[in-house]
Design a protein around this motif. Structure first.
Motif, PDB file in Angstrom:
ATOM      1  N   LEU A 632      14.193  16.376  30.077  1.00 40.15           N
ATOM      2  CA  LEU A 632      14.907  15.855  28.912  1.00 40.15           C
ATOM      3  C   LEU A 632      14.874  16.805  27.725  1.00 40.15           C
ATOM      4  CD1 LEU A 632      13.957  12.058  28.947  1.00 40.15           C
ATOM      5  CD2 LEU A 632      16.097  13.134  29.674  1.00 40.15           C
ATOM      6  N   LEU A 633      14.099  17.859  27.803  1.00 39.26           N
ATOM      7  CA  LEU A 633      14.071  18.831  26.709  1.00 39.26           C
ATOM      8  C   LEU A 633      15.402  19.565  26.639  1.00 39.26           C
ATOM      9  CD1 LEU A 633      10.474  20.298  27.213  1.00 39.26           C
ATOM     10  CD2 LEU A 633      11.246  18.607  25.503  1.00 39.26           C
ATOM     11  N   PRO A 634      15.853  19.929  25.443  1.00 40.66           N
ATOM     12  CA  PRO A 634      17.160  20.587  25.308  1.00 40.66           C
ATOM     13  C   PRO A 634      17.280  21.872  26.101  1.00 40.66           C
ATOM     14  CG  PRO A 634      16.352  19.847  23.176  1.00 40.66           C
ATOM     15  CD  PRO A 634      15.227  19.653  24.143  1.00 40.66           C
ATOM     16  N   GLU A 635      16.186  22.643  26.197  1.00 47.25           N
ATOM     17  CA  GLU A 635      16.284  23.923  26.895  1.00 47.25           C
ATOM     18  C   GLU A 635      16.401  23.749  28.405  1.00 47.25           C
ATOM     19  OE1 GLU A 635      11.939  23.140  25.742  1.00 47.25           O
ATOM     20  OE2 GLU A 635      13.937  23.027  24.828  1.00 47.25           O
ATOM     21  N   ASN A 636      16.138  22.549  28.930  1.00 48.85           N
ATOM     22  CA  ASN A 636      16.220  22.309  30.380  1.00 48.85           C
ATOM     23  C   ASN A 636      17.456  21.486  30.763  1.00 48.85           C
ATOM     24  OD1 ASN A 636      13.767  23.662  30.800  1.00 48.85           O
ATOM     25  ND2 ASN A 636      12.577  21.788  30.434  1.00 48.85           N
ATOM     26  N   SER A 637      18.458  21.513  29.916  1.00 50.26           N
ATOM     27  CA  SER A 637      19.650  20.690  30.179  1.00 50.26           C
ATOM     28  C   SER A 637      20.356  21.121  31.464  1.00 50.26           C
ATOM     29  CB  SER A 637      20.615  20.768  28.994  1.00 50.26           C
ATOM     30  OG  SER A 637      21.022  22.125  28.774  1.00 50.26           O
ATOM     31  N   LEU A 649      22.807  11.015  29.177  1.00 52.99           N
ATOM     32  CA  LEU A 649      21.734  10.870  28.193  1.00 52.99           C
ATOM     33  C   LEU A 649      21.882   9.573  27.404  1.00 52.99           C
ATOM     34  CD1 LEU A 649      21.247  14.482  26.749  1.00 52.99           C
ATOM     35  CD2 LEU A 649      19.772  13.229  28.339  1.00 52.99           C
ATOM     36  N   ASP A 650      23.095   9.140  27.179  1.00 50.13           N
ATOM     37  CA  ASP A 650      23.295   7.870  26.465  1.00 50.13           C
ATOM     38  C   ASP A 650      22.637   6.720  27.219  1.00 50.13           C
ATOM     39  OD1 ASP A 650      24.739   9.078  24.445  1.00 50.13           O
ATOM     40  OD2 ASP A 650      26.651   8.846  25.506  1.00 50.13           O
ATOM     41  N   MET A 697      18.050  12.917  19.462  1.00 53.59           N
ATOM     42  CA  MET A 697      18.447  14.144  18.770  1.00 53.59           C
ATOM     43  C   MET A 697      19.563  14.873  19.521  1.00 53.59           C
ATOM     44  SD  MET A 697      14.682  15.594  17.658  1.00 53.59           S
ATOM     45  CE  MET A 697      15.372  17.180  17.223  1.00 53.59           C
ATOM     46  N   GLN A 698      19.563  14.773  20.851  1.00 50.93           N
ATOM     47  CA  GLN A 698      20.575  15.494  21.628  1.00 50.93           C
ATOM     48  C   GLN A 698      21.917  14.760  21.662  1.00 50.93           C
ATOM     49  OE1 GLN A 698      19.161  17.335  25.395  1.00 50.93           O
ATOM     50  NE2 GLN A 698      17.174  16.373  24.906  1.00 50.93           N
ATOM     51  N   ILE A 699      21.873  13.441  21.576  1.00 56.39           N
ATOM     52  CA  ILE A 699      23.139  12.693  21.634  1.00 56.39           C
ATOM     53  C   ILE A 699      23.718  12.451  20.255  1.00 56.39           C
ATOM     54  CG2 ILE A 699      22.460  11.553  23.774  1.00 56.39           C
ATOM     55  CD1 ILE A 699      21.796   9.075  22.190  1.00 56.39           C
ATOM     56  N   ALA A 700      22.909  12.666  19.186  1.00 56.72           N
ATOM     57  CA  ALA A 700      23.408  12.416  17.830  1.00 56.72           C
ATOM     58  C   ALA A 700      24.586  13.307  17.470  1.00 56.72           C
ATOM     59  CB  ALA A 700      22.263  12.579  16.822  1.00 56.72           C
ATOM     60  N   PRO A 701      24.583  14.623  17.773  1.00 54.28           N
ATOM     61  CA  PRO A 701      25.733  15.466  17.397  1.00 54.28           C
ATOM     62  C   PRO A 701      27.033  15.051  18.076  1.00 54.28           C
ATOM     63  CG  PRO A 701      23.807  16.813  17.886  1.00 54.28           C
ATOM     64  CD  PRO A 701      23.470  15.426  18.325  1.00 54.28           C
ATOM     65  N   HIS A 702      26.948  14.365  19.192  1.00 56.25           N
ATOM     66  CA  HIS A 702      28.162  13.987  19.914  1.00 56.25           C
ATOM     67  C   HIS A 702      28.720  12.653  19.436  1.00 56.25           C
ATOM     68  CE1 HIS A 702      27.454  17.259  22.746  1.00 56.25           C
ATOM     69  NE2 HIS A 702      26.191  16.862  22.827  1.00 56.25           N
TER      70      HIS A 702
END
Length: 703
Positions: A632-637, A649-650, A697-702
């Protein structure tokens, strides 16, 4: 004066027997010096009319007028005076079956009598008998003179006769037009043929009448009669289809033993040498039939290819997994399959198709008779009258497809079996259309309704009409497919709502067997899919995917939908509330349920059916993956997408918000007692909070 009276009697007795009785009666009255009395009496009785009852619907207007607002209960009729019967009485059925032929025969008889009265019978007597010698010649001359005088005197009846004949024909035409409103297609065709023969008979028996010039206009049914016939055919086909479906067995027909070997019982033989004295060849029957223009022979009771529409045995995927099992039970299963072989359609389909064919034949006879009567059809695409006949076929097929549903009294309460049978029946009707249209077109060519200069145009129009009829069937099949899916979906929703109402997903322990709701859903879908034999392969596979996909969708919604909406009110996922809380053991049990669904999907024999559960499987498996915190870390997407391509992710965020974290002690106890069986991810409360922040944090920008 005795001598004078004796002379008159001698003249009367001297008339030849060939002179019409009316002339003899007229001469008798003339001898008595009462010629005018005879004329008045004859005209009032021969050319008169009579009062008949008049109704709002069936009353004959007559031609002699009469009544009006002063007396609406009766009118005057010349036809009733001629026949002695009240032509306004009786139903439409009685009129077309008995009254109309009787009226036509009476009118032809009247015209024949009137034509005979115009002939000079005295001339015929010159070729017949007569007295010999001088006295005979004198008597013949005297008789001829008397008859000629009577003929000249009687010629005054001609105007009255023609006027009365015109009144009779006009009243018959009016009566026919009124009765045609409630006529069936068979009655319209029979009446048209009868009127065509009636007009021909009038031309033969009394060609000199001035009424012959007006027969066409007086007897014409309607300028738009062909469209009336088309509408009647459409209504009758709809009612007949609903009756056939309502009276028949609503289940697939069994293939009789005489039909199981139909390949060797067909009458379409192929001979070597192009069929010229060659020997019978069964080896190249298929190739020869494909290359020849000879149509395929029809099978008794199963016309237009229905005999070939047999159900395919649904393959058992277990046999392919275990060949030894297939070997052990293969012989008995093959014997039972032959004994229980079924058609895809029910008992009503052959009856419906035969009724369409018969109704088209009647419509052709009706249109031909109207053409003989001088009816001018409006020019249209498809070669005139042939185009209207093709329209009749298309309309009958369209209403038959609708009528197959109307035959069920309580359509809203259909079972899956009934809905599937309706779908299969409409598909069977559509499959028979090419051969049905081919038969109709061959018949039109044989009777000359396809004009030589319009062959291409007519056949192009027939192709377009066939496409339209097939489209009508496709529309009804699609509607029925939606009905079948809706029934299955409602039942699946009911089972899910009933089984998961107040169901706790906080389980504390892992199960080795699926939950009860999963087993009930699988049993229902297994029973439902076993009823899909009458459907074609594509529809059957589509329904498999639709049902399994709906189950997977409901599970995803239950797992991921928020418990409350934006207004803070409880939100339901279908008929029940979404999952409020779920722990790792609940997710582990859900994964077991999904495996049960996938095993069932593999057993149906429908390829790739297990993929319907990919999304919910990815969600449950990911939440049990011990590598999830790292994935779930951003660098392992990229690694996460590679391992779980269907994971969103949602939805992970929604599950994490409902996730019930475990304490350290509970985790250690689960590891110790469960062994490898419980070797799955069990997040602590603080880990759940941390992962929720990372995902948010990862889904907020979308958003």
């Amino acid at each position: 004066n005795a001598p004078a009276k004796g002379d008159d009697q001698a003249k009367l007795l001297a008339l030849p027997e060939t002179v019409h009785p009316v002339r003899r009666a007229e001469l008798a009255f003339k001898i008595l010096r009462r010629e005018e009395d005879f004329r008045q009496y004859y005209e009032s009785n021969r050319f008169g009319d009579m009062k008949i009852s008049s109704g709002d619907k069936k009353g004959g207007d007559g031609v002699g007028g009469g009544g009006g607002d002063k007396d609406k209960a009766e009118t005057r009729s010349s036809l009733s005076s001629l026949t002695g019967d009240d032509v306004s009485l009786g139903t439409d059925r009685i009129f077309f079956a008995k009254s109309l032929p009787h009226l036509c025969a009476s009118l032809v008889g009247f015209s024949a009598v009137e034509a005979a009265l115009e002939l000079d019978f005295a001339d015929d007597d010159d070729h017949g008998g007569g007295m010999a010698g001088t006295d005979g010649k004198k008597d013949s001359a005297e008789s001829a003179r008397i008859a000629a005088a009577a003929g000249r005197a009687g010629s005054g009846f001609r105007e009255s006769s023609e006027r009365y004949e015109r009144a009779l024909v006009a009243e018959l035409g009016n009566l026919l037009r009124k009765r045609a409103v409630g006529a069936t297609l068979v009655e319209l065709a029979r009446a048209s043929c009868l009127v065509a023969a009636f007009r021909s008979a009038l031309k033969i028996v009394h060609p000199s009448s001035s009424t012959r010039k007006s027969d066409k206009e007086l007897l014409a049914m309607d300028v738009d009669i062909i469209m009336t016939g088309l509408k009647v055919a459409q209504e009758e086909q709809l009612n007949a289809t609903a009756k056939y479906v309502g009276d028949g067995k609503k289940e697939p027909m069994a293939v009789g033993r005489s039909q199981q070997g139909m390949g060797g019982l067909r009458f379409n033989k192929n001979y070597r040498g192009g069929g010229r004295g060659g020997t019978l060849s069964e080896d190249n029957a298929t190739e020869s039939s494909l290359s020849s223009n000879v149509p395929q022979e029809e099978t008794l009771d199963f016309p237009f290819g229905l005999s070939e529409m047999k159900q395919k045995q649904i393959s058992n995927a277990l046999d392919s997994m275990d060949p030894s099992l297939r070997t052990q039970r293969g012989t008995m299963n093959s014997i039972m399959a032959q004994e229980s072989e079924l058609y895809t359609f029910s008992q009503s389909v052959p009856q419906i198709i035969r009724s369409i064919h018969a109704r088209v034949i009647v419509f052709v006879a009706f249109a031909l008779s109207q053409e003989e009567l001088g009816q001018v059809f409006a020019s249209k695409q498809g070669g005139g009258i042939a185009g209207y006949i093709m329209d009749c076929v298309e309309e009958c097929v369209a209403v038959a497809a609708v009528g197959m549903k109307d035959g069920y009294a309580h359509f809203d309460e259909l079972t899956v079996e009934q809905a599937v049978q309706i779908t299969a029946d409409i598909s069977a009707l559509e499959s028979a259309l090419p051969r049905l249209f081919g038969t109709v077109m061959r018949g039109l060519c044989h009777i000359g309704l396809v004009k030589a200069d319009q062959v291409e145009e007519t056949f192009d129009y027939a192709d377009s009409v066939l496409a339209g009829a097939s489209k009508s069937c496709d529309t009804q099949v699609a509607n029925m497919y939606s009905v079948v899916y809706e029934i299955c979906r409602n039942k699946i929703d009911m089972l899910i709502d009933f089984s998961l109402e107040n169901f706790s997903w906080v389980c504390k322990t892992a199960r080795d067997s699926p939950n009860a709701y999963a087993e009930s859903l699988v049993e229902y879908m297994r029973a439902t899919f076993s009823c899909l034999g009458p459907m074609d392969d594509g529809s059957r596979a589509g329904l498999h995917f639709s049902c399994c996909g709906h189950v997977a969708e409901r599970l995803v919604k239950l797992l991921t939908d928020p418990v409350e909406d934006s207004e803070g009110k409880g939100k339901k996922a279908g008929g029940i509330m979404p999952v409020v809380k779920i722990d790792p053991f609940g997710l582990r049990n859900l994964a077991t349920d999904i495996q049960h669904f996938e095993y069932f999907a593999d057993g149906t024999g429908v390829g790739q059916l297990r993929e319907c559960f990919n999304e919910v499987k990815s969600l449950a498996t990911a939440m049990l993956d011990r590598d999830l915190p790292a994935l779930l870390l951003p660098e392992n997407s990229n690694a996460r997408r590679k391992r779980y391509p269907f994971l969103s992710l949602d939805k992970v965020h929604c599950v994490l918000e409902k996730y019930v974290g475990t304490g350290l002690g509970e985790k250690l106890m689960a590891r110790g007692t469960g062994g490898v069986k419980n070797d799955f991810l069990m997040l602590e409360k603080k880990e759940v909070i941390q992962l929720t922040k990372i995902v948010r944090m990862q889904i907020a920008p979308h958003n």
